[in-house]
Structure formats: C-alpha cells, structure tokens
Write an enzyme that holds these catalytic residues in place. Structure first.
Site, PDB file in Angstrom:
ATOM      1  N   HIS A 120       0.834  -1.217   0.000  1.00 49.10           N
ATOM      2  CA  HIS A 120       0.000   0.000   0.000  1.00 49.10           C
ATOM      3  C   HIS A 120       0.866   1.264   0.000  1.00 49.10           C
ATOM      4  O   HIS A 120       0.437   2.308   0.490  1.00 49.10           O
ATOM      5  CB  HIS A 120      -0.944   0.049   1.211  1.00 49.10           C
ATOM      6  CG  HIS A 120      -1.675  -1.223   1.464  1.00 49.10           C
ATOM      7  ND1 HIS A 120      -2.939  -1.469   0.984  1.00 49.10           N
ATOM      8  CD2 HIS A 120      -1.304  -2.350   2.142  1.00 49.10           C
ATOM      9  CE1 HIS A 120      -3.331  -2.669   1.359  1.00 49.10           C
ATOM     10  NE2 HIS A 120      -2.357  -3.232   2.053  1.00 49.10           N
ATOM     11  N   SER A 169      14.023  22.319 -15.953  1.00 47.58           N
ATOM     12  CA  SER A 169      12.762  23.018 -16.176  1.00 47.58           C
ATOM     13  C   SER A 169      13.072  24.333 -16.871  1.00 47.58           C
ATOM     14  O   SER A 169      14.120  24.934 -16.637  1.00 47.58           O
ATOM     15  CB  SER A 169      12.089  23.270 -14.822  1.00 47.58           C
ATOM     16  OG  SER A 169      11.271  24.420 -14.889  1.00 47.58           O
TER      17      SER A 169
END
Ligand code: ARG
Length: 430
Positions: free
Chosen positions: A159, A281
């Site tokens: 999980h 970026s």
C-alpha cells in the site's frame, strides 16, 4: 499509364480525395514493411518458377530487380512516397518501370490480401525477436544489479506504506524474473504466429498448384497457414496476440518506471539517475526532472490504446474487408514506440546509482514486528496471540535490517534470492 495496380482500361480518373482516404497512412506505415514485402515477393517469384509459371530467366530477372530495389531502399536511394498507394503497388510499379511488362508478372497467383499479411507476419516476427532480445538484456542487467546489491537493505512496501525489511536484491531480482517470464511468453507468441499466409491469395486460393510449402520454408516460417479464408479471418487476431505479448513487457516497464520515479523523488531519495536521463525546467532553475522515466512509463498507454483500437476493428464477417487496413497502424505504432523504451530502460538500470545508507535508514523499528510475532510463534505462542503483543516488544529497537534479512531463508527470500535459478531460466532463451 494507369495510376493504380487495380485500375482498368475503361476506368474514369481517380477522385483524389477518395483515393487519399482509401490509402490512409499506408505509404508512411509501409516504410516499416517495405523490405519484408520485397523479401516475400522474391520467395513468391521463386515459387512461381518452381511450378513453371515463370521461366528461369524471368525468375532471375525479377529476383535481381527486387534485390536491387531492396538495396536502393536500404541505401536511402528509393523512398516510398505518394502517389503510390502502398508498398505493394510501389514494388510492382518500380519493377515495371525498370524491367518492362515482365514486372506485372510478380502478382500472378497473389493478391494484395495475402501480400500485406505476409509482410506483416515477417514484421511481427522480426519485432518479436527484438522484443525477446530486449527483455533478455533487461532481465540480465537487472540480475547483475540485483547480484551486486543483493544484501542492501531497503523497506518492503505494501500500500506504499513501510511494511517489512527487504533488499535491493529482492526488488530488482523480482523485476528480472518478470522480464524472464515475459521473454518466454514472447518466444511462445513468435512460434504461434510463425505461419505463412502466402498462396491464400484473396482468401479463396487460386487455380495454380502453388508451392506453398516451399515458399513458407524460404521465408523461415514453421508451417503454412492452411485454410485461405482463415488466413483473412486471422488478420488482426495475430496482431492482437503480438500486441498482447508487447503489453506484458510495457506493463512491467511501467511498474519499474513508476518505482524509479518515486524512488528518485526527494521524499524517498533512494535512486540517483545518471545526468543524461534527467531534464531541467524552463522556469524553475532548481529542477531535475525524470522526464525519460515518465515517457517510459507512458509507453504502456500507447500499447493499451492500440489494443482497444485493434479489437474495435475486428468486428467483421468472414473474408477480407478494407477495415482490416486499420489494424496496421496500432501494431506498428506500439512496436516502434516500445522497443526503444525497453532499450533505454536497460541503459538506465545499468547506470543508476542507489543510496545504500538512505535506504537502510528508511527501515524503522516497527517493521520488525512481523519477525517478532513469528519468532514468538516458534517458541510456542499461537501466531494470533503473538501478533497482538508484537508491537509492544522491547526487542524492536535493538534489531537490525541485516539480521532480519538473514533469517529469510526460504526460496525467494532475502537470504535465498534464487537469482541463479532465474539466470538459468533466462539462459534457456539463448
Ligand atoms: N492496404 C490494404 C490493407 O492493408 C492492402 C490490401 C488491399 N486489398 C484489397 N482487396 N483492397 O488491407
């Protein structure tokens, strides 16, 4: 000269819009099929000469013409361009222009329906070969890295929550076993589709004693696909199976890419990717983005989309229908996108570095409670009683990942990874 191989003397000129619509993207897509189409045409011509439909001399003229065309294409001196409708027409036009009317003899006893199928079959076989090789190299690389870092501790997650201590050997060894399994599945798929459609013509055979067996052998097929109508009915279904094999690989590639994108984030900080796999970026000077891994992950969406597209084209009655042309693009698009992705992933896995300390330190003491419960069960408590009190054990803080991993001795566990067994299974594919 008529503008299509199917044009007849009395036919009125072609409507350009309709012709463009009919040809679709064939001329572009067929760039991937052209050499296979030429190879199969050579085998067909040789077959025609064996049954004396072509003389030896005609056969030689056609075969050397076809070989010349293949060489020109490979050297970049012949390009598939409109106005040819597809590679099939282009081959016949080129031969006729070069050799005269004898060029028109290549199509004796053949239809574009079996011609396109044989080119696609050879394409699929070739790309499945590459897929198998790529899965094998990726599995080998994963195995090498798993062996190198077999006892490096890291958290095992369920999980996405920390669960029990695990190791890099277990994580990467599991990925290696997956790609080994997939390579075997690809190999079976290759055998399944390796049958020759040639000689089925439009789907009903022809009034010639075609040497279907000889042609199949020359092209390296394992068998002849017998029933001519079935040849047409299997179009798209074979492609579906090839794509399913590919989807197995891209599905696992997606999982590995997911792991790497998570593990390279600052939140985990387990993995450092080599510079060439990282982008910046345009606005944020601080960024190191995992664009490559994200595009590797997205490869599966191309295949999954292609599978639906392909299946949607297959709601047809028996025989050839032009709808089947639509099965070509999803197949080609998927293989051309995904094979380079597998190659890039192999390079990335070989060159990534893992942070031993950070991974080790991410194992907190709660993660030993399963060990504690099982040890207590061994001493006589029922597992359920032991489970209830494990969280309050005073041994948790003094435990180490190393000791926890050492106790996992059953096959596949951290102290018995079975990497050699995975390697043995991988070797069977070579
Ligand atoms: N581009 C066509 C296809 O992929 C070639 C076969 C055309 N056959 C025909 N009967 N119109 O299906």
């Amino acid at each position: 000269m008529a503008s299509h191989i199917w044009s007849k003397e009395n036919q009125t000129g072609a409507d350009e819009t309709v012709q463009k619509f009919l040809a679709g993207k064939d001329i572009l897509l067929d760039r991937h099929l052209f050499l296979f189409d030429v190879e199969a045409t050579i085998a067909h011509v040789n077959g025609l000469s064996r049954i004396e439909v072509l003389s030896d001399e005609e056969c030689q003229t056609l075969v050397s013409g076809l070989k010349e065309l293949a060489a020109l294409y490979q050297a970049g001196d012949y390009e598939l361009n409109p106005p040819h409708e597809d590679s099939h027409s282009a081959i016949e036009f080129w031969l006729t222009e070069k050799l005269g009317p004898i060029g028109g003899k290549v199509h004796t006893g053949r239809s574009r329906n079996d011609q396109v199928q044989v080119a696609l079959r050879l394409y699929m076989r070739d790309r499945l070969n590459s897929l198998q090789d790529l899965c094998v190299s990726l599995a080998e690389t994963l195995l090498n890295r798993a062996t190198e870092m077999h006892d490096w501790a890291m958290p095992g997650y369920t999980h996405l929550q920390r669960a029990v201590p695990s190791s890099v050997g277990l994580w990467l060894g599991g990925m290696a076993e997956a790609f080994t399994d997939i390579a075997h599945m690809v190999s079976m798929t290759k055998q399944w589709i390796n049958s020759s459609p040639l000689g089925s013509a439009a789907g009903y055979g022809v009034n010639l004693p075609l040497d279907r067996d000889g042609v199949a052998k020359e092209l390296g097929f394992d068998r002849v696909q017998i029933n001519p109508q079935y040849v047409q009915n299997s179009r798209g279904r074979y492609e579906l199976q090839a794509l399913n094999a590919l989807a197995q690989a891209t599905l696992e590639l997606r999982r590995l890419a997911w792991d790497l994108s998570l593990f390279s984030s600052s939140e985990f900080s387990f993995v450092t990717m080599p510079e060439k796999f990282v982008t910046g970026s345009s606005i944020m000077p601080n960024k190191r983005n995992p664009d490559v891994v994200e595009l590797l992950r997205a490869s599966h969406s191309v295949v999954e989309g292609a599978l639906s597209e392909l299946q949607a084209s297959l709601s047809l009655p028996s025989g050839y229908h032009r709808d089947l042309q639509m099965t070509k693009e999803p197949l080609l698009r998927s293989f051309e996108q995904s094979l380079p992705a597998l190659e890039i992933m192999t390079d990335l896995v070989a060159n990534m570095s893992l942070k031993k300390e950070t991974m080790h330190d991410a194992i907190d003491s709660d993660m030993y409670t399963t060990d504690v419960a099982i040890e207590a069960a061994l001493k006589g408590q029922t597992f359920r009683e032991a489970y209830k009190v494990a969280m309050s054990s005073d041994s948790l803080d003094s435990r180490t990942p190393e000791a926890s991993l050492k106790a996992r001795v059953s096959l596949g566990g951290c102290n018995n990874l079975g990497l050699d067994l995975i390697a043995q299974r991988l070797k069977k594919l070579k």
